[in-house]
Scaffold this active site. Structure first.
Site, mmCIF file in Angstrom:
data_model
loop_
_atom_site.group_PDB
_atom_site.id
_atom_site.type_symbol
_atom_site.label_atom_id
_atom_site.label_comp_id
_atom_site.label_asym_id
_atom_site.label_seq_id
_atom_site.Cartn_x
_atom_site.Cartn_y
_atom_site.Cartn_z
ATOM 1 C CD GLU A 140 -2.888 -1.360 1.887
ATOM 2 O OE1 GLU A 140 -2.790 -0.576 3.378
ATOM 3 O OE2 GLU A 140 -3.573 -2.526 2.463
ATOM 4 C CG ASN A 181 -0.761 -6.988 -1.386
ATOM 5 O OD1 ASN A 181 -1.479 -7.481 -2.186
ATOM 6 N ND2 ASN A 181 -1.248 -6.887 -0.229
ATOM 7 C CG HIS A 217 -10.035 -5.805 0.778
ATOM 8 N ND1 HIS A 217 -10.405 -6.812 1.386
ATOM 9 C CD2 HIS A 217 -8.794 -5.249 0.989
ATOM 10 C CE1 HIS A 217 -9.306 -7.293 2.268
ATOM 11 N NE2 HIS A 217 -8.273 -6.439 1.875
ATOM 12 C CD GLU A 247 -4.713 -7.541 1.750
ATOM 13 O OE1 GLU A 247 -5.595 -6.857 2.161
ATOM 14 O OE2 GLU A 247 -3.715 -7.435 1.831
ATOM 15 C CG ASP A 249 -12.873 -8.969 1.968
ATOM 16 O OD1 ASP A 249 -12.614 -8.151 1.016
ATOM 17 O OD2 ASP A 249 -12.695 -8.763 3.173
HETATM 18 O O1 9MR Z 1 -7.872 -8.023 8.361
HETATM 19 C C1 9MR Z 1 -6.629 -7.199 9.188
HETATM 20 C C2 9MR Z 1 -7.360 -6.944 10.428
HETATM 21 O O2 9MR Z 1 -7.396 -7.900 11.087
HETATM 22 C C3 9MR Z 1 -6.239 -5.729 11.317
HETATM 23 O O3 9MR Z 1 -6.950 -5.118 12.273
HETATM 24 C C4 9MR Z 1 -5.846 -4.635 10.003
HETATM 25 C C5 9MR Z 1 -4.858 -3.754 10.718
HETATM 26 O O4 9MR Z 1 -4.675 -2.599 9.975
HETATM 27 O O5 9MR Z 1 -5.355 -5.377 8.891
HETATM 28 C C6 9MR Z 1 -6.395 -5.988 8.233
HETATM 29 O O6 9MR Z 1 -5.958 -6.547 7.083
HETATM 30 C C7 9MR Z 1 -5.449 -5.546 6.091
HETATM 31 C C8 9MR Z 1 -4.233 -5.988 5.284
HETATM 32 O O7 9MR Z 1 -3.189 -6.380 6.254
HETATM 33 C C9 9MR Z 1 -3.654 -4.945 4.284
HETATM 34 N N1 9MR Z 1 -4.797 -4.824 3.504
HETATM 35 C C10 9MR Z 1 -6.054 -4.287 4.014
HETATM 36 C C11 9MR Z 1 -6.396 -5.594 4.901
HETATM 37 C C12 9MR Z 1 -7.762 -4.921 5.610
HETATM 38 O O8 9MR Z 1 -7.734 -3.846 6.426
#
Ligand code: 9MR
Length: 326
Positions: A140, A181, A217, A247, A249
């Site tokens: 990101e 990513n 997402h 990722e 969903d």
């Molecule tokens: O799903 C993850 C969540 O449990 C955490 O609290 C969060 C912290 O920022 O990160 C989420 O996963 C993220 C991923 O690492 C990177 N892309 C976005 C995902 C959803 O926020």
């Protein structure tokens, strides 16, 4: 009798994916060892041939103090994967979220921050050397408003922090495939244009980057076709990059009955998988969880099993998109 019973069981996702040379993955959270939820580990082992830690390999999950690392949770997932013949995606080495406070708030010179990054990447990718097939090295880094995102790394080092991160990762684990990513770049749009230019420039400079991950997402009103997802994946593949959906969903949204929304969700899952299958270098589709019981957006039921571990229409749509007969 036994044979016909076995035939009556639909093949799981991973068996179909393996026949097609595809990896089908899931992000794994806390329920893996919950004795009250044996279905979690059972389904994970049965349906997926790739796993990624939803949080356990992030910087703040591994370390709060410089040089001190605790790998127990992440090691357990890697062990689970080995026991079940699954590959591992590593997520993530350099990201602006889930950082220990001393990294987030420190005032580092360029040289000092490069040393911090190198130590971290060496510690983590070095620890998992040979066991993590793919690393999200930088996550990101592109801002939604254009340009590189303001992060502690950009601030201290400048734009070339990305190429240093990839070089440090290659040195730490020469076998792992190294990925950039990001989210919001699944179709052709200004953000994916910008990421395309960024990765093209990194490749041209000889930076060791092997692949690109599209988070995906999404929600059930999204149309991968209208967004030109396949064309987008293809243009990155044409740079010589391996492509992963990382990722996936799909929030349950929009008008209509619940059944209609579930069907729309199923269609999005299938279309994303089809977009990947249409691109030769697209080798993995990873979901951000698999049961609505555990999701960062659980309220909108974005996954393919419901909270009671029953397969949803989206599960059957993925089976069909892999050529199976649900
Ligand atoms: O799903 C993850 C969540 O449990 C955490 O609290 C969060 C912290 O920022 O990160 C989420 O996963 C993220 C991923 O690492 C990177 N892309 C976005 C995902 C959803 O926020």
């Amino acid at each position: 009798m036994l044979a016909s019973l076995a035939l009556a069981q639909p093949a799981p996702l991973r068996a179909l994916a393996e026949q097609r040379g595809l990896l089908i993955g899931a992000a794994v959270g806390g329920a893996l060892y919950d004795p009250l939820e044996p279905e979690y580990a059972q389904i994970l082992a049965r349906e997926f041939n790739l796993v990624v830690a939803e949080n356990a390999m992030k910087w703040a999950s591994l370390s709060n103090e410089r040089g001190q690392y605790g790998f127990a949770g992440a090691d357990a997932l890697v062990r689970f994967a080995r026991q079940h013949g699954q590959r591992v995606r590593g997520h993530t080495l350099i990201w602006h979220e889930q950082l220990p406070a001393w990294v987030r708030n420190g005032a580092f010179s360029r040289e000092a921050m490069l040393a911090v990054m190198q130590e971290h990447i060496q510690a983590v990718a070095g620890h998992f050397r040979g066991q993590v097939a793919y690393w999200d090295v930088v996550n990101e880094a592109v801002s939604d408003r254009g340009g590189l995102r303001e992060t502690p790394f950009l601030r201290a080092v400048g734009p070339d922090y990305l190429e240093h991160a990839f070089r440090f990762a290659r040195a730490a684990d020469p076998q792992a495939k190294l990925f950039y990513n990001d989210y919001g770049a699944d179709g052709i749009n200004t953000k994916s244009d910008e990421i395309y230019a960024l990765l093209k420039a990194l490749k041209a400079k000889g930076v060791p980057i092997d692949g690109v991950g599209f988070q995906a997402h999404l929600d059930s009103t999204f149309s991968p076709r209208q967004a030109r997802m396949r064309e987008n994946l293809q243009r990155f593949a044409d740079l010589g990059l391996e492509v992963h959906i990382t990722e996936l969903d799909v929030l349950l949204r929009g008008a209509g009955t619940r059944e209609e929304r579930l069907e729309a969700q199923a269609r999005v899952y299938a279309e994303v998988l089809e977009a990947c299958r249409a691109v030769a270098r697209c080798t993995a589709v990873t979901l951000w969880g698999f049961t609505d019981a555990y999701s960062w957006r659980a309220a909108a039921e974005p996954l393919i099993f419901d909270a009671l571990y029953r397969p949803k229409p989206a599960y059957h749509a993925l089976l069909r998109a892999l050529g199976g007969t649900p």
